[in-house]
Design an enzyme around this catalytic site. Structure first.
Site, PDB file in Angstrom:
ATOM      1  N   MET A  29      -6.847  16.803   2.132  1.00 19.16           N
ATOM      2  CA  MET A  29      -8.029  15.988   1.880  1.00 19.16           C
ATOM      3  C   MET A  29      -8.434  15.271   3.173  1.00 19.16           C
ATOM      4  SD  MET A  29      -7.774  14.746  -2.041  1.00 19.16           S
ATOM      5  CE  MET A  29      -6.648  13.405  -1.850  1.00 19.16           C
ATOM      6  N   LEU A  32      -5.940  13.423   8.607  1.00 17.41           N
ATOM      7  CA  LEU A  32      -4.696  14.124   8.927  1.00 17.41           C
ATOM      8  C   LEU A  32      -3.731  13.259   9.734  1.00 17.41           C
ATOM      9  CD1 LEU A  32      -6.199  17.612   9.865  1.00 17.41           C
ATOM     10  CD2 LEU A  32      -5.394  16.810   7.632  1.00 17.41           C
ATOM     11  N   HIS A  36       0.859  16.290   7.873  1.00 18.04           N
ATOM     12  CA  HIS A  36       0.001  17.482   7.723  1.00 18.04           C
ATOM     13  C   HIS A  36       0.261  18.458   8.868  1.00 18.04           C
ATOM     14  CE1 HIS A  36      -2.805  14.505   5.638  1.00 18.04           C
ATOM     15  NE2 HIS A  36      -2.651  15.442   4.725  1.00 18.04           N
ATOM     16  N   ASP A 150       4.595  14.628  -2.269  1.00 17.41           N
ATOM     17  CA  ASP A 150       4.016  14.794  -3.608  1.00 17.41           C
ATOM     18  C   ASP A 150       4.840  15.863  -4.328  1.00 17.41           C
ATOM     19  OD1 ASP A 150       1.483  13.087  -3.415  1.00 17.41           O
ATOM     20  OD2 ASP A 150       1.364  14.328  -1.632  1.00 17.41           O
TER      21      ASP A 150
HETATM   22  O1  PAF Z   1      -2.091  16.674  -1.570  1.00 14.61           O
HETATM   23  C1  PAF Z   1      -3.331  16.680  -1.361  1.00 14.61           C
HETATM   24  O2  PAF Z   1      -3.809  16.287  -0.311  1.00 14.61           O
HETATM   25  C2  PAF Z   1      -4.277  17.121  -2.474  1.00 14.61           C
HETATM   26  O3  PAF Z   1      -3.784  16.762  -3.708  1.00 14.61           O
HETATM   27  C3  PAF Z   1      -4.602  18.634  -2.418  1.00 14.61           C
HETATM   28  C4  PAF Z   1      -3.370  19.475  -2.664  1.00 14.61           C
HETATM   29  C5  PAF Z   1      -5.211  18.965  -1.079  1.00 14.61           C
HETATM   30  C6  PAF Z   1      -5.626  18.966  -3.507  1.00 14.61           C
HETATM   31  O4  PAF Z   1      -6.797  18.250  -3.358  1.00 14.61           O
END
Ligand code: PAF
Length: 282
Positions: A29, A32, A36, A150
């Site tokens: 999203m 960054l 990431h 997550d």
């Molecule tokens: O983890 C994230 O940034 C979001 O939940 C994802 C997997 C990009 C989906 O929008």
């Protein structure tokens, strides 16, 4: 690095590449950070081509305020992506993804969607399932990479490709932490200096619970954590749960070193208005 905003243009390019090259995909999203970038580097090592998407998905936010305040740092993101050697970045508009129907599909992930985050963020995993399915259909990668911060989302996505019978390998990547232990997150940028200073308490507590879980049963460890947060002047505990890694069901007993099923401690904390999550394998 090529930047695409439309599905048609992206797919035109990917169609050519797919014939000869393996495609690694990192959905994000944006905003960054090093976490990431580590996913992207791993994708780069394991594939010929790396595609990153940047899309703040409206259907996975249960609070409008959280969506409205989600950090957007597109120029900085593109620069970072270039530096780590990302090949293609996909930055669609909401209209490109959802047309005029900004709604989630409902999924049955076999119960894991109702645990932890599912209890506190209404409709969140339907939103995640909807966008990840759509992005997988568009990009059709060989492998996709997700962070273990997550962890519940990672398990949900593994279930998603199973249910939808998508031939995509899902890879979970270890949590990236700041020097003081705070798990990296785009939301950290929104912490006040005061909250940023105390936020490493979350990881400290996770590490201490891991130690305690060696001798005490899970319910006792949970009560100890709850007590610790009650005394904390700036951090508010939403939940702390010790759960099985496979089905994410709460685990209440003692650690069994012989068992194949591992437990993990999961935590969600409010630092002012900012909600932080973290987890640790026990
Ligand atoms: O983890 C994230 O940034 C979001 O939940 C994802 C997997 C990009 C989906 O929008």
């Amino acid at each position: 690095m090529n930047v695409y905003k439309t599905v048609t243009n992206l797919q035109q390019e990917l169609k050519k590449l797919r014939q000869k090259k393996s495609i690694g995909f990192v959905p994000t999203m944006g905003a960054l950070h090093k976490g990431h970038l580590s996913l992207i580097k791993q994708a780069k090592n394991e594939n010929d081509v790396v595609v990153v998407s940047i899309f703040v998905n409206p259907t996975q936010f249960d609070k409008k305020e959280d969506l409205d305040n989600y950090p957007i740092t597109l120029d900085a993101d593109k620069k970072l992506l270039d530096e780590v050697g990302c090949d293609i970045v996909f930055i669609p508009s909401v209209k490109e993804i959802y047309s005029t129907n900004i709604k989630s599909q409902h999924f049955d992930f076999g119960g894991i969607e109702h645990e932890m985050e599912g209890k506190f963020r209404d409709g969140h995993f339907d939103g995640v399932g909807t966008i990840v399915k759509r992005l997988f259909e568009i990009v059709q990668p060989d492998t996709a990479y997700f962070g273990e911060k997550d962890f519940q989302q990672l398990q949900i996505i593994k279930k998603l490709v199973e249910i939808e019978q998508m031939p995509i390998k899902i890879v979970g990547c270890t949590i990236f932490r700041e020097k003081d232990g705070l798990a990296m997150s785009s939301r950290n940028a929104r912490l006040t200096p005061e909250h940023r200073e105390v936020a490493p308490f979350i990881y400290k507590i996770l590490k201490k619970s891991k130690k305690k879980f060696g001798t005490k049963n899970a319910s006792k460890v949970t009560k100890w954590v709850e007590k610790k947060f009650k005394k904390h002047p700036l951090l508010k505990l939403e939940y702390f749960t010790i759960a099985n890694e496979d089905n994410l069901k709460t685990f209440e007993g003692k650690k069994d070193p012989k068992s194949k099923i591992k437990q993990r401690a999961f935590i969600a904390v409010f630092a002012g208005k900012i909600r932080l999550i973290d987890n640790l394998q026990l």
